[in-house]
Motif scaffolding. Structure first.
Motif, PDB file in Angstrom:
ATOM      1  N   VAL A  64      -1.984   2.117 -14.774  1.00 43.83           N
ATOM      2  CA  VAL A  64      -1.219   1.085 -14.072  1.00 43.83           C
ATOM      3  C   VAL A  64      -0.494   1.691 -12.872  1.00 43.83           C
ATOM      4  CG1 VAL A  64       0.685  -0.561 -14.300  1.00 43.83           C
ATOM      5  CG2 VAL A  64      -0.958  -0.287 -16.153  1.00 43.83           C
ATOM      6  N   VAL A  65       0.059   2.884 -13.039  1.00 44.33           N
ATOM      7  CA  VAL A  65       0.769   3.539 -11.946  1.00 44.33           C
ATOM      8  C   VAL A  65      -0.222   3.908 -10.838  1.00 44.33           C
ATOM      9  CG1 VAL A  65       2.135   5.564 -11.292  1.00 44.33           C
ATOM     10  CG2 VAL A  65       2.660   4.332 -13.401  1.00 44.33           C
ATOM     11  N   ARG A  66      -1.419   4.375 -11.205  1.00 45.69           N
ATOM     12  CA  ARG A  66      -2.449   4.678 -10.187  1.00 45.69           C
ATOM     13  C   ARG A  66      -2.809   3.415  -9.404  1.00 45.69           C
ATOM     14  NH1 ARG A  66      -4.530   8.426 -14.182  1.00 45.69           N
ATOM     15  NH2 ARG A  66      -5.853   6.819 -15.078  1.00 45.69           N
ATOM     16  N   GLN A  67      -2.965   2.310 -10.118  1.00 50.47           N
ATOM     17  CA  GLN A  67      -3.282   1.038  -9.455  1.00 50.47           C
ATOM     18  C   GLN A  67      -2.146   0.619  -8.526  1.00 50.47           C
ATOM     19  OE1 GLN A  67      -3.598  -2.282 -12.153  1.00 50.47           O
ATOM     20  NE2 GLN A  67      -4.876  -3.443 -10.729  1.00 50.47           N
ATOM     21  N   TRP A  68      -0.920   0.785  -8.968  1.00 47.38           N
ATOM     22  CA  TRP A  68       0.257   0.454  -8.149  1.00 47.38           C
ATOM     23  C   TRP A  68       0.241   1.260  -6.854  1.00 47.38           C
ATOM     24  CZ3 TRP A  68       4.364   3.444  -6.453  1.00 47.38           C
ATOM     25  CH2 TRP A  68       5.462   2.758  -5.950  1.00 47.38           C
ATOM     26  N   ARG A  69      -0.065   2.547  -6.958  1.00 43.42           N
ATOM     27  CA  ARG A  69      -0.127   3.399  -5.763  1.00 43.42           C
ATOM     28  C   ARG A  69      -1.223   2.920  -4.816  1.00 43.42           C
ATOM     29  NH1 ARG A  69      -0.251   8.274  -9.553  1.00 43.42           N
ATOM     30  NH2 ARG A  69       1.945   8.670  -9.976  1.00 43.42           N
ATOM     31  N   GLU A  70      -2.395   2.653  -5.362  1.00 46.59           N
ATOM     32  CA  GLU A  70      -3.523   2.219  -4.523  1.00 46.59           C
ATOM     33  C   GLU A  70      -3.209   0.921  -3.791  1.00 46.59           C
ATOM     34  OE1 GLU A  70      -6.613   2.192  -7.488  1.00 46.59           O
ATOM     35  OE2 GLU A  70      -7.423   4.087  -6.735  1.00 46.59           O
ATOM     36  N   GLN A  71      -2.534  -0.002  -4.457  1.00 45.87           N
ATOM     37  CA  GLN A  71      -2.177  -1.284  -3.841  1.00 45.87           C
ATOM     38  C   GLN A  71      -1.237  -1.095  -2.657  1.00 45.87           C
ATOM     39  OE1 GLN A  71      -0.585  -3.435  -7.195  1.00 45.87           O
ATOM     40  NE2 GLN A  71      -2.589  -4.235  -7.780  1.00 45.87           N
ATOM     41  N   ARG A  72      -0.572   0.035  -2.608  1.00 39.62           N
ATOM     42  CA  ARG A  72       0.354   0.324  -1.510  1.00 39.62           C
ATOM     43  C   ARG A  72      -0.215   1.319  -0.506  1.00 39.62           C
ATOM     44  NH1 ARG A  72       2.264  -1.720  -5.613  1.00 39.62           N
ATOM     45  NH2 ARG A  72       4.188  -2.920  -5.683  1.00 39.62           N
ATOM     46  N   GLY A  73      -1.508   1.579  -0.635  1.00 42.51           N
ATOM     47  CA  GLY A  73      -2.164   2.487   0.293  1.00 42.51           C
ATOM     48  C   GLY A  73      -1.834   3.947   0.049  1.00 42.51           C
ATOM     49  N   LEU A  74      -1.391   4.255  -1.144  1.00 39.25           N
ATOM     50  CA  LEU A  74      -1.043   5.629  -1.510  1.00 39.25           C
ATOM     51  C   LEU A  74      -2.177   6.240  -2.325  1.00 39.25           C
ATOM     52  CD1 LEU A  74       2.599   4.856  -2.673  1.00 39.25           C
ATOM     53  CD2 LEU A  74       1.909   5.890  -0.497  1.00 39.25           C
ATOM     54  N   PRO A  75      -2.276   7.550  -2.342  1.00 35.17           N
ATOM     55  CA  PRO A  75      -3.309   8.173  -3.166  1.00 35.17           C
ATOM     56  C   PRO A  75      -3.074   7.877  -4.654  1.00 35.17           C
ATOM     57  CG  PRO A  75      -2.343   9.793  -1.664  1.00 35.17           C
ATOM     58  CD  PRO A  75      -1.515   8.550  -1.579  1.00 35.17           C
ATOM     59  N   ALA A  76      -4.130   7.496  -5.351  1.00 36.42           N
ATOM     60  CA  ALA A  76      -4.022   7.222  -6.784  1.00 36.42           C
ATOM     61  C   ALA A  76      -3.644   8.487  -7.540  1.00 36.42           C
ATOM     62  CB  ALA A  76      -5.326   6.657  -7.314  1.00 36.42           C
TER      63      ALA A  76
END
Length: 107
Positions: A64-76
């Motif tokens: 979930v945290v990886r997905q949250w990062r990706e949604q913000r354009g951050l590295p998973a």
């Protein structure tokens, strides 16, 4: 504020690791059923209250945290992204080059 001693680990990797852990802990805290927990605490059902917390904190929130990062354009995977970027090698060689030309002026 994050205060770390970087005697054994690289500074950037250790800092990123700490931030990732903080993100995961925040996500776990958000999973706690606070209303249920409060009811258990009010009834002095302490073991059950502790289990309510443990249920949330044993949950694997990394996907979930990886997905949250990706949604913000951050590295998973921030640590992997840092390693693959070559940034550490770049700053290490730049620092070595700077230090090679400096002379100590102890009198």
């Amino acid at each position: 504020m994050i205060d770390q001693s970087h005697n054994l680990k690289g500074k950037l990797e250790a800092m990123i690791q700490t931030v990732c852990t903080a993100q995961e802990l925040y996500a776990r805290a958000a999973l706690v059923d606070r209303e249920h927990l409060a009811g258990l605490q009010d009834a002095c059902r302490l073991v059950e209250a502790e289990e309510c917390l443990r249920d949330a904190f044993w949950m694997d929130v990394r996907p979930v945290v990886r997905q949250w990062r990706e949604q913000r354009g951050l590295p998973a995977q921030p640590l992997q992204a840092l390693r693959e970027s070559g940034y550490i090698e770049k700053i290490t060689s730049a620092r070595a080059a700077r230090n090679a030309v400096k002379q100590s002026t102890y009198a």
